[in-house]
Design an enzyme around this catalytic site. Structure first.
Site, PDB file in Angstrom:
ATOM      1  N   GLU A   1       0.841  -1.249  -0.019  1.00  0.00           N
ATOM      2  CA  GLU A   1       0.126  -0.104   0.049  1.00  0.00           C
ATOM      3  C   GLU A   1       0.997   1.121  -0.023  1.00  0.00           C
ATOM      4  OE1 GLU A   1      -0.814   0.370   4.740  1.00  0.00           O
ATOM      5  OE2 GLU A   1      -1.796  -1.342   3.670  1.00  0.00           O
TER       6      GLU A   1
ATOM      7  N   LYS B   1       2.615   4.370   1.376  1.00  0.00           N
ATOM      8  CA  LYS B   1       3.254   5.039   2.527  1.00  0.00           C
ATOM      9  C   LYS B   1       2.725   6.443   2.666  1.00  0.00           C
ATOM     10  CE  LYS B   1       7.101   5.217   5.650  1.00  0.00           C
ATOM     11  NZ  LYS B   1       6.544   6.530   6.314  1.00  0.00           N
TER      12      LYS B   1
ATOM     13  N   ASP C   1       2.780  10.196   3.837  1.00  0.00           N
ATOM     14  CA  ASP C   1       3.712  11.017   4.760  1.00  0.00           C
ATOM     15  C   ASP C   1       2.764  11.780   5.510  1.00  0.00           C
ATOM     16  OD1 ASP C   1       6.188  11.990   5.559  1.00  0.00           O
ATOM     17  OD2 ASP C   1       6.435  13.097   3.664  1.00  0.00           O
TER      18      ASP C   1
ATOM     19  N   TYR D   1      -5.706   2.239   7.404  1.00  0.00           N
ATOM     20  CA  TYR D   1      -5.354   1.356   7.083  1.00  0.00           C
ATOM     21  C   TYR D   1      -4.862   0.069   7.780  1.00  0.00           C
ATOM     22  CZ  TYR D   1      -1.372   3.222   9.605  1.00  0.00           C
ATOM     23  OH  TYR D   1      -0.503   3.916  10.726  1.00  0.00           O
TER      24      TYR D   1
ATOM     25  N   LYS E   1      10.997   2.965   0.871  1.00  0.00           N
ATOM     26  CA  LYS E   1      11.027   4.526   0.549  1.00  0.00           C
ATOM     27  C   LYS E   1      11.579   4.933  -0.659  1.00  0.00           C
ATOM     28  CE  LYS E   1      10.813   6.989   4.162  1.00  0.00           C
ATOM     29  NZ  LYS E   1      11.205   7.858   5.641  1.00  0.00           N
TER      30      LYS E   1
ATOM     31  N   CYS F   1      20.444  46.055   7.630  1.00  0.00           N
ATOM     32  CA  CYS F   1      19.435  45.763   6.643  1.00  0.00           C
ATOM     33  C   CYS F   1      20.422  46.095   5.311  1.00  0.00           C
ATOM     34  CB  CYS F   1      18.370  46.537   6.481  1.00  0.00           C
ATOM     35  SG  CYS F   1      17.112  46.144   4.926  1.00  0.00           S
TER      36      CYS F   1
ATOM     37  N   CYS G   1      18.408  49.325   3.628  1.00  0.00           N
ATOM     38  CA  CYS G   1      18.186  50.731   4.436  1.00  0.00           C
ATOM     39  C   CYS G   1      19.241  50.956   5.308  1.00  0.00           C
ATOM     40  CB  CYS G   1      16.902  50.655   4.994  1.00  0.00           C
ATOM     41  SG  CYS G   1      16.634  49.797   6.336  1.00  0.00           S
TER      42      CYS G   1
ATOM     43  N   CYS H   1      14.011  43.551   9.479  1.00  0.00           N
ATOM     44  CA  CYS H   1      14.341  44.872   9.358  1.00  0.00           C
ATOM     45  C   CYS H   1      13.138  45.584  10.232  1.00  0.00           C
ATOM     46  CB  CYS H   1      14.410  45.334   8.015  1.00  0.00           C
ATOM     47  SG  CYS H   1      14.839  47.144   7.810  1.00  0.00           S
TER      48      CYS H   1
ATOM     49  N   CYS I   1      11.756  51.598   5.557  1.00  0.00           N
ATOM     50  CA  CYS I   1      12.783  50.811   4.640  1.00  0.00           C
ATOM     51  C   CYS I   1      12.398  50.719   3.241  1.00  0.00           C
ATOM     52  CB  CYS I   1      12.821  49.316   4.977  1.00  0.00           C
ATOM     53  SG  CYS I   1      14.062  48.413   4.135  1.00  0.00           S
TER      54      CYS I   1
END
Length: 668
Positions: free
Chosen positions: A110, A112, A114, A222, A310, A404, A407, A422, A427
């Site tokens: 079946e 798998k 995730d 399942y 997998k 930043c 700026c 920032c 900015c």
């Protein structure tokens, strides 16, 4: 491996367990983790007297959450061991045949999933309890959260329902919903989830069931906790379906007698994988006869009668040309790798997120490095590791700047977040990003105003605030060398046409902190005009579905500020009048009281555009097919929804047929 290296490896594995299970924010793939786990297991096999008692090799890592009541599993929820090659599958088959002293064993295979493993208990046919896997012996009681899943029946159906019954399944977040939620998180200035599994894990940890409902999780079953009354695994799946529990659809399970049949099934699933509505990371192989499965027992934390095969993630090598900083409209600074263009999983990758400074330091990523890249959760490009043997001598460690880059204001670590921000409201890059979002498809949806056009207007100081957009004229645009007469006409026409957006789009375009698309839709349903929010109190906002404390505070702050009210008033004086939801169309529109499901690739619309057309004519859009759905709008490569709709008698519309319906309405 020396003992000191083993101890360091165990510590590293524990760190990754914490990221994966507790924070739902992994920084390495499952494949990488399993390779590390195998190294630890091999050391422990060779040196049993030196095993670290905290080693993850002999425990199930799902943590118990302090916010939930703990309950014991009546039958332990075990974790599967993994294989990655045909040779390892054959070794599993050989072990099973040897332990059972027989050949020609039947295996049930079946998908798998995730997702997040759960155990759901029904007594006399009614749902009484739902637990997470937890540590395998004890799990978190998430009954109230799981009851919000529309795919989970609260009562079983059928004549042969066990008195006390426990079903095992996987909670998951559909890929389409994952992408929607990630878009919302981006709109709110929040870090994006790496993949649907992590998003589902984070959702189930929420203590407010209303928030869980808004995530729209699903579940597939399942197996069962106890085998009483069942003889084999494929019979279990049929029985679960008869009881009304959602199970894998036809073609997603099979009975196999040998390695070749298992590999054939795996190849079939690999080919279907890109079209599945949910994430998978392989297949599960189980001894079909439950009595035999149970007699095989377990080793460590895994059953001997089952194993996961997998799929190895597709990876490619690339070279980091530069590490640049991206600044979002909420001020979050994100390091991004600029890569040599590389073909991966059918698309050319030129950039990959590096997440944050900690991630760069942990992987020791440097400009000039050759790196392995993959799509995290097959969705977001990421750097997996550095090929240090190919590192140029001049490569030096990278660090986040203190200021930043746009700026020169100081950058700050956000409290409770890994993100760096920032905080300078003036900015220019933050201002530019706000304007780009305002005109984007998610916002006011104004054609001919792409990022480059907005940037040109911004640099020319013609578009520095929302109202500036509606003061643009043919004369002001003609002074810019990039704009020709036709492009000017197209731009001004599209701006004029977009002056009456749906109210929810206008709310979203304003860029209110923490307000994403779903929240904007919910807000729009409660008001006729944007000004209606000026008099609302915090409790009024909290009464709106999907609005929590943080969002309510943000809304209250935004609508109480005079500068924001003045900007909205200025927009109104320039002709920007948002339209409330089409309440009348819900009763009289072309699709009044009709529901749609969308599938496949549409040529004339994005998913969001198709949704808006349907909703503007009084219809609703659902995420899954059922007998209650009226239409399936199918584009190219429709996938499993098309077959399910056909079987359940749902009317299937091609894009052309959908157009014809709309044209008929236009003529009437």
């Amino acid at each position: 491996m020396k003992e000191a290296e083993y101890k360091k490896l165990v510590k590293n594995l524990i760190y990754h367990d914490e990221l994966y299970y507790e924070k739902a924010d992994p920084v390495i793939s499952d494949y990488e983790y399993d390779l590390l786990l195998r190294q630890a297991a091999e050391f422990e096999r060779l040196h049993p007297g030196k095993i670290d008692p905290n080693s993850p090799t002999n425990r199930i890592a799902d943590p118990l959450d302090a916010g939930f009541q703990k309950k014991a599993h009546r039958t332990p929820m075990l974790s599967l061991s993994n294989t990655y090659s045909p040779e390892e599958i054959q070794e599993f088959i050989d072990r099973v045949e040897k332990l059972l002293s027989k050949k020609e064993i039947l295996f049930h295979v079946e998908l798998k999933m995730d997702g997040i493993a759960v155990s759901v208990r029904y007594v006399r046919g009614r749902l009484v309890c739902a637990l997470t896997r937890g540590n395998g012996e004890w799990g978190d009681d998430i009954t109230s959260n799981l009851k919000t899943l529309r795919s989970l029946p609260l009562s079983l159906k059928g004549e042969e329902i066990p008195e006390d019954f426990e079903a095992r399944g996987e909670v998951y977040l559909p890929i389409q919903r994952f992408e929607e939620l990630n878009q919302e998180r981006e709109e709110k200035g929040l870090p994006q989830w790496a993949n649907p599994r992590n998003a589902a894990a984070g959702s189930l940890k929420l203590l407010d069931s209303r928030e869980v409902r808004a995530r729209k999780l699903k579940v597939l079953f399942y197996g069962v906790g106890q085998f009483a009354g069942f003889k084999n695994q494929h019979e279990v799946c049929l029985s679960l379906q008869k009881m009304g529990l959602p199970v894998a659809e036809k073609g997603h399970t099979a009975l196999c007698r040998n390695l070749q049949e298992i590999l054939d099934f795996a190849d079939t699933i690999q080919n279907k994988r890109a079209h599945l509505p949910f994430e998978i990371d392989g297949i599960v192989i189980k001894v079909d006869a439950l009595e035999e499965h149970q007699s095989l027992g377990m080793t460590g934390k895994s059953p001997r009668g089952s194993v996961a095969y997998k799929f190895t993630p597709e990876q490619e090598k690339s070279v980091i040309r530069a590490i640049i900083l991206q600044l979002g409209r909420t001020g979050i600074v994100t390091p991004v790798a600029e890569l040599e263009p590389t073909l991966l999983s059918g698309s050319t990758i030129t950039r990959a997120t590096l997440h944050n400074q900690e991630e760069i330091a942990r992987k020791d990523i440097r400009v000039g490095d050759t790196v392995l890249i993959e799509k995290g959760g097959d969705v977001i490009p990421k750097v997996v590791s550095v090929v240090k043997s190919a590192r140029p001598p001049c490569a030096t460690p990278w660090s986040m700047p203190d200021t930043c880059p746009f700026c020169n204001a100081p950058l700050f670590d956000s409290v409770g977040e890994v993100a760096v921000r920032c905080m300078n409201e003036a900015c220019p890059q933050v201002s530019l990003q706000r304007l780009i979002f305002y005109v984007s498809k998610q916002g006011m949806d104004i054609p001919f105003l792409g990022e480059k056009v907005v940037q040109r207007l911004f640099e020319a100081e013609l578009f520095r605030s929302f109202p500036d957009l509606y003061r643009l004229s043919k004369e002001s645009l003609q002074r810019l060398p990039q704009f020709q007469e036709k492009s000017i006409a197209n731009l001004l026409c599209s701006i004029e046409k977009a002056k009456q957006p749906p109210l929810y789009r206008f709310i979203l375009a304003l860029g209110i902190k923490y307000v994403g698309k779903q929240t904007a839709r919910a807000l729009a349903k409660t008001a006729e005009r944007i000004e209606d929010f000026y008099t609302m109190q915090k409790e009024d906002f909290l009464a709106i579905e999907g609005v929590g404390e943080k969002v309510a505070d943000s809304l209250l702050t935004f609508f109480s500020q005079e500068s924001n009210r003045a900007e909205i008033a200025e927009l109104a004086s320039l002709g920007v009048v948002p339209l409330p939801p089409h309440g009348s169309n819900e009763q009289t529109g072309l699709f009044a009281k009709k529901s749609f499901v969308l599938t496949g690739s549409l040529e004339g619309y994005t998913r969001e555009e198709a949704r808006e057309v349907i909703e503007s004519h009084g219809g609703t859009v659902k995420s899954s097919v059922s007998k209650k759905v009226d239409y399936l709008l199918a584009g190219k490569d429709p996938g499993s929804k098309w077959e399910k709709a056909r079987k359940q008698g749902v009317t299937i519309l091609s894009e052309e047929e959908f157009h014809q319906l709309l044209k008929q309405k236009g003529k009437s």
